[in-house]
Design a protein around this motif. Structure first.
Motif, PDB file in Angstrom:
ATOM      1  N   LEU A  46      -3.602  -2.322 -16.645  1.00 33.41           N
ATOM      2  CA  LEU A  46      -4.686  -2.919 -15.877  1.00 33.41           C
ATOM      3  C   LEU A  46      -5.569  -3.788 -16.768  1.00 33.41           C
ATOM      4  O   LEU A  46      -5.948  -4.909 -16.394  1.00 33.41           O
ATOM      5  CB  LEU A  46      -5.525  -1.822 -15.211  1.00 33.41           C
ATOM      6  CG  LEU A  46      -6.733  -2.303 -14.398  1.00 33.41           C
ATOM      7  CD1 LEU A  46      -6.302  -3.270 -13.308  1.00 33.41           C
ATOM      8  CD2 LEU A  46      -7.474  -1.114 -13.789  1.00 33.41           C
ATOM      9  N   GLU A  70      -4.370  -5.029  -8.205  1.00 34.80           N
ATOM     10  CA  GLU A  70      -4.586  -4.579  -9.581  1.00 34.80           C
ATOM     11  C   GLU A  70      -3.565  -3.530  -9.994  1.00 34.80           C
ATOM     12  O   GLU A  70      -3.086  -3.521 -11.139  1.00 34.80           O
ATOM     13  CB  GLU A  70      -5.997  -4.009  -9.734  1.00 34.80           C
ATOM     14  CG  GLU A  70      -7.082  -5.047  -9.752  1.00 34.80           C
ATOM     15  CD  GLU A  70      -8.458  -4.434  -9.957  1.00 34.80           C
ATOM     16  OE1 GLU A  70      -9.283  -5.043 -10.643  1.00 34.80           O
ATOM     17  OE2 GLU A  70      -8.693  -3.336  -9.414  1.00 34.80           O
ATOM     18  N   PHE A  71      -3.223  -2.644  -9.075  1.00 31.61           N
ATOM     19  CA  PHE A  71      -2.258  -1.589  -9.406  1.00 31.61           C
ATOM     20  C   PHE A  71      -0.921  -2.185  -9.815  1.00 31.61           C
ATOM     21  O   PHE A  71      -0.333  -1.793 -10.836  1.00 31.61           O
ATOM     22  CB  PHE A  71      -2.070  -0.649  -8.212  1.00 31.61           C
ATOM     23  CG  PHE A  71      -0.997   0.388  -8.431  1.00 31.61           C
ATOM     24  CD1 PHE A  71      -1.247   1.512  -9.192  1.00 31.61           C
ATOM     25  CD2 PHE A  71       0.270   0.216  -7.894  1.00 31.61           C
ATOM     26  CE1 PHE A  71      -0.251   2.462  -9.418  1.00 31.61           C
ATOM     27  CE2 PHE A  71       1.270   1.152  -8.117  1.00 31.61           C
ATOM     28  CZ  PHE A  71       1.002   2.285  -8.879  1.00 31.61           C
ATOM     29  N   GLU A 117       0.830  -1.204   0.000  1.00 29.92           N
ATOM     30  CA  GLU A 117       0.000   0.000   0.000  1.00 29.92           C
ATOM     31  C   GLU A 117       0.868   1.260   0.000  1.00 29.92           C
ATOM     32  O   GLU A 117       0.603   2.212  -0.737  1.00 29.92           O
ATOM     33  CB  GLU A 117      -0.921   0.001   1.223  1.00 29.92           C
ATOM     34  CG  GLU A 117      -2.034  -1.034   1.168  1.00 29.92           C
ATOM     35  CD  GLU A 117      -2.668  -1.291   2.528  1.00 29.92           C
ATOM     36  OE1 GLU A 117      -3.560  -2.155   2.601  1.00 29.92           O
ATOM     37  OE2 GLU A 117      -2.258  -0.641   3.518  1.00 29.92           O
ATOM     38  N   ARG A 155      -6.289   7.175  -1.619  1.00 27.61           N
ATOM     39  CA  ARG A 155      -4.849   7.214  -1.353  1.00 27.61           C
ATOM     40  C   ARG A 155      -4.473   8.075  -0.149  1.00 27.61           C
ATOM     41  O   ARG A 155      -3.379   7.927   0.389  1.00 27.61           O
ATOM     42  CB  ARG A 155      -4.106   7.676  -2.614  1.00 27.61           C
ATOM     43  CG  ARG A 155      -4.458   9.053  -3.112  1.00 27.61           C
ATOM     44  CD  ARG A 155      -3.707   9.410  -4.392  1.00 27.61           C
ATOM     45  NE  ARG A 155      -4.195   8.656  -5.543  1.00 27.61           N
ATOM     46  CZ  ARG A 155      -3.829   8.916  -6.793  1.00 27.61           C
ATOM     47  NH1 ARG A 155      -2.975   9.888  -7.046  1.00 27.61           N
ATOM     48  NH2 ARG A 155      -4.306   8.218  -7.803  1.00 27.61           N
ATOM     49  N   SER A 199      -6.443  -5.001  -0.163  1.00 22.70           N
ATOM     50  CA  SER A 199      -7.484  -4.553  -1.082  1.00 22.70           C
ATOM     51  C   SER A 199      -7.179  -5.046  -2.492  1.00 22.70           C
ATOM     52  O   SER A 199      -6.042  -4.933  -2.956  1.00 22.70           O
ATOM     53  CB  SER A 199      -7.563  -3.025  -1.079  1.00 22.70           C
ATOM     54  OG  SER A 199      -8.410  -2.570  -2.120  1.00 22.70           O
ATOM     55  N   SER A 235      -0.956  -3.852 -13.062  1.00 21.33           N
ATOM     56  CA  SER A 235      -0.947  -2.882 -14.160  1.00 21.33           C
ATOM     57  C   SER A 235       0.468  -2.450 -14.521  1.00 21.33           C
ATOM     58  O   SER A 235       0.699  -1.899 -15.595  1.00 21.33           O
ATOM     59  CB  SER A 235      -1.795  -1.661 -13.798  1.00 21.33           C
ATOM     60  OG  SER A 235      -1.140  -0.818 -12.864  1.00 21.33           O
ATOM     61  N   ARG A 259      -8.767   2.432  -0.181  1.00 23.19           N
ATOM     62  CA  ARG A 259      -8.683   2.651  -1.626  1.00 23.19           C
ATOM     63  C   ARG A 259      -8.442   4.128  -1.930  1.00 23.19           C
ATOM     64  O   ARG A 259      -7.909   4.470  -2.982  1.00 23.19           O
ATOM     65  CB  ARG A 259      -9.963   2.184  -2.314  1.00 23.19           C
ATOM     66  CG  ARG A 259     -10.181   0.675  -2.240  1.00 23.19           C
ATOM     67  CD  ARG A 259     -11.319   0.245  -3.115  1.00 23.19           C
ATOM     68  NE  ARG A 259     -12.522   1.048  -2.886  1.00 23.19           N
ATOM     69  CZ  ARG A 259     -13.596   1.011  -3.672  1.00 23.19           C
ATOM     70  NH1 ARG A 259     -13.633   0.233  -4.729  1.00 23.19           N
ATOM     71  NH2 ARG A 259     -14.648   1.755  -3.390  1.00 23.19           N
ATOM     72  N   GLN A 310       2.512   1.684  -3.384  1.00 27.94           N
ATOM     73  CA  GLN A 310       1.540   2.198  -4.343  1.00 27.94           C
ATOM     74  C   GLN A 310       1.317   3.691  -4.130  1.00 27.94           C
ATOM     75  O   GLN A 310       1.314   4.474  -5.092  1.00 27.94           O
ATOM     76  CB  GLN A 310       0.215   1.457  -4.207  1.00 27.94           C
ATOM     77  CG  GLN A 310      -0.877   1.993  -5.142  1.00 27.94           C
ATOM     78  CD  GLN A 310      -2.240   1.389  -4.859  1.00 27.94           C
ATOM     79  OE1 GLN A 310      -2.427   0.689  -3.864  1.00 27.94           O
ATOM     80  NE2 GLN A 310      -3.194   1.648  -5.730  1.00 27.94           N
ATOM     81  N   SER A 364      -7.725  -3.640  -5.147  1.00 32.98           N
ATOM     82  CA  SER A 364      -7.249  -2.522  -5.962  1.00 32.98           C
ATOM     83  C   SER A 364      -5.729  -2.371  -5.879  1.00 32.98           C
ATOM     84  O   SER A 364      -5.097  -1.917  -6.839  1.00 32.98           O
ATOM     85  CB  SER A 364      -7.923  -1.214  -5.526  1.00 32.98           C
ATOM     86  OG  SER A 364      -7.560  -0.873  -4.195  1.00 32.98           O
ATOM     87  N   GLN A 385      -6.032  -7.939 -16.436  1.00 35.98           N
ATOM     88  CA  GLN A 385      -7.317  -8.610 -16.245  1.00 35.98           C
ATOM     89  C   GLN A 385      -7.438  -9.837 -17.144  1.00 35.98           C
ATOM     90  O   GLN A 385      -8.042 -10.842 -16.761  1.00 35.98           O
ATOM     91  CB  GLN A 385      -8.455  -7.615 -16.486  1.00 35.98           C
ATOM     92  CG  GLN A 385      -8.575  -6.586 -15.369  1.00 35.98           C
ATOM     93  CD  GLN A 385      -9.477  -5.424 -15.712  1.00 35.98           C
ATOM     94  OE1 GLN A 385      -9.796  -5.182 -16.887  1.00 35.98           O
ATOM     95  NE2 GLN A 385      -9.901  -4.685 -14.704  1.00 35.98           N
TER      96      GLN A 385
END
Length: 625
Positions: free
Chosen positions: A334, A389-390, A304, A514, A384, A393, A512, A307, A386, A338
């Protein structure tokens, strides 16, 4: 790399074998009669002249080869023999991440003892409890500051006969160099004793005690045998890339924690991985830029914060065209991720866009030292989707797994190319998992601990008569065997209206945004749910710079109306995704940062809910008045 007898290499993919029983039989065959010590012997024989351990000094990086590593272990083990360490006796280790930590660990095992690593943040009272509980006979201590914590409680540790000081000297201690010199003298009179340990130490013998971090009470001493360790390594290997002696692991999490102890010590021996030490958690990505680790482990908070730092740097770029290009590359990444997480190739047009975006992804990864990272693993707490996913990506394959100290370290992992976000993946090779009637996740396999030291009642409560480990986690398992962790059984919020709520789910949704660094959902036996939040320092500074408040302190930002409006948006977006009973009615932003040093987080950056509830009781009460 040429084949070798030993722990299962992972050539057979997850789910490829007919049954759990067949998988277990293969594991048992591969580790039969073996210990951590025999694995170490074979690593030295195979790669004796290759580097094994690396550390950074004032004049740059230094290394020990596998052969030199073995020589240091041998000398230290003989040194322990000269001190009269008894078979099965415990030795405590209070050090940061450095070569001597692993050398002392193995030396204790070769001396027929048992190593017990301590978190270097422990207070004297906590040291007294653990060292007294296991009745340690010797302690390895890094420096005078750590020594002072031992000296404050020495009168309560009658079994502790020797203190080995790694740096400096102090009355009543044995210096590291002196221990090695004593070992040299001892070896001259008993040449075969060291190698005899390879036969005398058996798979059922203890490889360590790992004390839990004590988030819900006094720490328990988890007993892991050599068989547990090697079973875990064989079970987990099927989900990892093929091992290479050029693999580099950056050791920065506490070696007192099962995650780092396994990845940065035991499994590094099994897989012949080079270990680079970072003694300061705050400098992990400074070190990563120099090391370029090929695999990276980390708790969710590490990922986290990384990111948040990357996003803050992108947002702060004064060139709008370059900033837009980076954001477009991340969007492409991203969409590609997927497809790849489903095991599919992206469409031709997207693949072409990915080829154009790849240099941007590589540049961002290189900036934080992860340009050669083939696998990132997150665990120890919920993350999370997300965040995962980051990093996907950026074409960095970050996967979430699950385990606990009582399962040596692992139990599940998301298989690459078959990931399902929001789950912790499938059972590791050879493990059985099921959900009990009350929703608790149960685990059975050869990596399940022997039990809690000196705690037969606790052991019986944790491991039932059929060998199932009761994890204390509420979970679901779908038809494809993917496991979803709901929350800790003991941490579930039960409102005064009887609604069961997962605080971890709400906290991850809040994060989520930031600006939200940490969050703690409150509401057990309360009429509604509230939240305490703290700002992410990196994201807050970037926000301040972009909004005409550069240089404003974290304390003042926590009171800033515009920041509070951002936090309100985080709450609002969270509430849109949960039921009415789960919605956060009120929140409070604290003008502090939660860290392991400040006490609100464990050394692996999990919330200490009891500490938070006690420390901020007045703020919590205000949320209900």
């Amino acid at each position: 790399m040429r084949a070798r007898r030993g722990v299962y290499s992972g050539a057979v993919t997850l789910g490829a074998l007919r049954s759990v029983e067949e998988a277990r039989a293969r594991i048992e065959h591969s580790i039969a009669g073996r210990t951590v010590l025999t694995e170490f012997r074979d690593a030295v024989a195979e790669f004796g002249e290759r580097p094994a351990l690396h550390w950074r000094g004032a004049d740059g990086w230094h290394a020990l080869t596998w052969g030199e590593y073995r020589d240091q272990v041998c000398r230290a083990a003989y040194g322990l023999k000269s001190l009269g360490i008894q078979r099965g006796g415990f030795g405590a280790i209070l050090m940061r991440n450095r070569p001597e930590h692993l050398i002392a660990d193995l030396a204790l095992l070769f001396a027929r003892g048992v190593p017990v690593s301590l978190y270097n943040t422990l207070a004297p009272e906590q040291i007294a409890y653990i060292v007294g509980h296991c009745e340690a006979q010797v302690a390895f201590v890094e420096d005078s500051g750590m020594l002072a914590r031992f000296e404050a409680v020495l009168d309560r540790l009658p079994n502790l006969r020797h203190l080995v000081l790694i740096e400096g000297d102090s009355p009543g201690t044995i210096g590291w160099s002196e221990l090695l010199a004593r070992g040299d003298a001892e070896a001259a009179g008993d040449i075969g004793w060291f190698e005899a340990a390879l036969d005398e130490v058996r798979p059922a013998d203890l490889a360590t005690l790992i004390y839990t971090s004590g988030t819900t009470g006094p720490p328990k001493g988890v007993m892991d045998s050599h068989r547990n360790v090697l079973w875990m390594s064989a079970s987990g290997a099927a989900g990892l890339p093929e091992a290479s002696p050029d693999d580099r692991h950056l050791s920065y999490l506490p070696l007192a924690h099962a995650f780092e102890r396994y990845a940065g010590h035991w499994n590094a021996i099994v897989r012949r991985t080079q270990v680079y030490f970072c003694p300061d958690l705050q400098k992990v990505f400074e070190f990563a830029v120099e090391v370029h680790p090929t695999a990276m482990i980390g708790s969710p908070r590490i990922w986290e914060k990384l990111q948040a730092g990357i996003q803050a740097a992108v947002a702060a770029d004064p060139d709008p065209q370059r900033r837009a290009a980076v954001e477009q590359a991340l969007d492409v990444g991203l969409r590609v991720a997927q497809f790849r997480m489903r095991g599919e190739e992206p469409p031709e047009t997207l693949a072409a866009a990915a080829e154009r975006a790849a240099p941007v992804w590589g540049a961002i990864r290189a900036r934080v030292g992860l340009d050669q990272c083939r696998l990132g693993v997150t665990g120890a707490a919920p993350i999370s989707p997300s965040v995962v996913e980051f990093f996907r990506s950026l074409d960095l394959p970050l996967v979430e797994g699950y385990g606990m100290t009582e399962s040596t370290v692992g139990a599940t992992m998301n298989p690459l190319g078959q990931e399902r976000l929001g789950t912790v993946g499938k059972p590791n090779y050879g493990l059985e998992l099921k959900v009990a009637g009350d929703g608790e996740l149960l685990v059975r396999g050869g990596n399940v601990m022997l039990g809690y030291y000196k705690d037969p009642e606790g052991t019986a409560a944790a491991i039932d008569a059929d060998g199932w480990l009761h994890t204390g986690d509420v979970a679901t398992i779908d038809l494809d065997e993917y496991v979803r962790i709901v929350d800790r059984k003991k941490e579930l919020i039960i409102t005064s209206g009887g609604k069961n709520i997962s605080p971890a789910n709400l906290e991850n949704l809040l994060k989520r945004n930031r600006l939200v660094g940490q969050a703690a959902a409150i509401g057990d036996r309360r009429p509604y749910v509230t939240a305490l939040m703290v700002l992410d320092p990196d994201a807050a500074r970037a926000w301040a710079a972009a909004n005409g408040r550069a240089g404003v302190s974290l304390i003042d930002l926590a009171r800033d109306p515009d920041v509070l409006a951002e936090d309100q948006r985080a709450v609002d977006s969270t509430n849109e995704l949960v039921s009415h009973a789960e919605q956060i009615r009120r929140f409070h932003v604290l003008p502090v940062e939660w860290t392991a040093d400040s006490g609100e987080l464990t050394p692996t950056l999990k919330l200490k809910r009891r500490v938070i509830a006690e420390r901020y009781s007045s703020q919590i009460e205000d949320l209900y008045t």
